[in-house]
Design a protein around this motif. Structure first.
Motif: not given
Length: 148
Positions: A24-28, A34-36
Motif C-alpha cells: 500500500g505504498f510507493n517508493i522513490v 536519488q530523491y534526497v
C-alpha cells in the motif's frame, strides 16, 4: 533538500501484512535515482488509501526506509530495492526513519498553508458587488450631477 533533515529523527519498526494490493505504498530513491541530494536512501513517496500502510497509520510519506525484513537498503539501486519489496513475503518488517516536520517561519495558524481567512472567491464577489452598487448609484445620480 538534503539528508540532514533525517539526522535527529525517530527510528521505528513497523510490521505490515501484505494485502491484495501489496503493502500500500510507493517508493522513490536509490543509488541511481536519488530523491534526497547526497542520499541514496529509499523513501516513501505515496501512501495508497485503504492499503496496508494506510490502515496501520504509522508510515508516512517522506519517511526513509532503512531495512526490510532485516535487509538494509543502503547502496541499492531503485530496482534492487523494488525487488526486495516484491519478494518480502506476506508479513513484512520495516525499519523506518520518520521524517521531521519542516520548521515553520512566522506565526502559526490552525488553517492549512495557502488558505487565507477570507476566501478569494468571497473577496471577488464582495468587490464585484460594491462595483455594481457604485455603477448603479453613478447612473442614478448622473443627471443630478450634470445640473450643478
Amino acid at each position: 533538500m538534503n539528508g540532514s533533515m533525517y539526522s535527529a529523527s525517530k527510528v521505528l519498526d513497523i510490521k505490515l501484512k501484505r494485502g491484495p494490493a501489496g503493502l500500500g505504498f510507493n517508493i522513490v530513491g536509490g543509488l541511481d535515482q536519488q530523491y534526497v541530494m547526497n542520499d541514496s536512501g529509499i523513501y516513501v513517496a505515496k501512501i495508497k488509501e485503504d492499503g496496508a500502510a494506510a490502515l496501520d497509520g504509522r508510515l508516512q510519506e517522506g519517511d526513509k526506509i532503512l531495512a526490510i525484513n532485516g535487509h538494509k537498503l543502503e547502496n541499492l539501486s531503485h530496482n534492487a530495492a523494488v525487488e526486495l519489496f516484491r519478494s518480502a513475503g506476506e508479513d513484512v518488517q520495516l525499519r523506518i526513519q520518520q521524517r521531521l516536520p519542516m520548521p515553520m517561519n512566522g506565526p502559526s495558524s490552525s488553517k492549512p498553508d495557502g488558505e487565507s481567512p477570507v476566501s478569494s472567491l468571497g473577496l471577488l464577489a464582495a468587490t464585484l458587488g460594491v462595483a455594481a452598487i457604485l455603477a448603479l448609484l453613478y447612473m442614478r445620480f448622473q443627471p443630478l450631477l450634470k445640473r450643478h
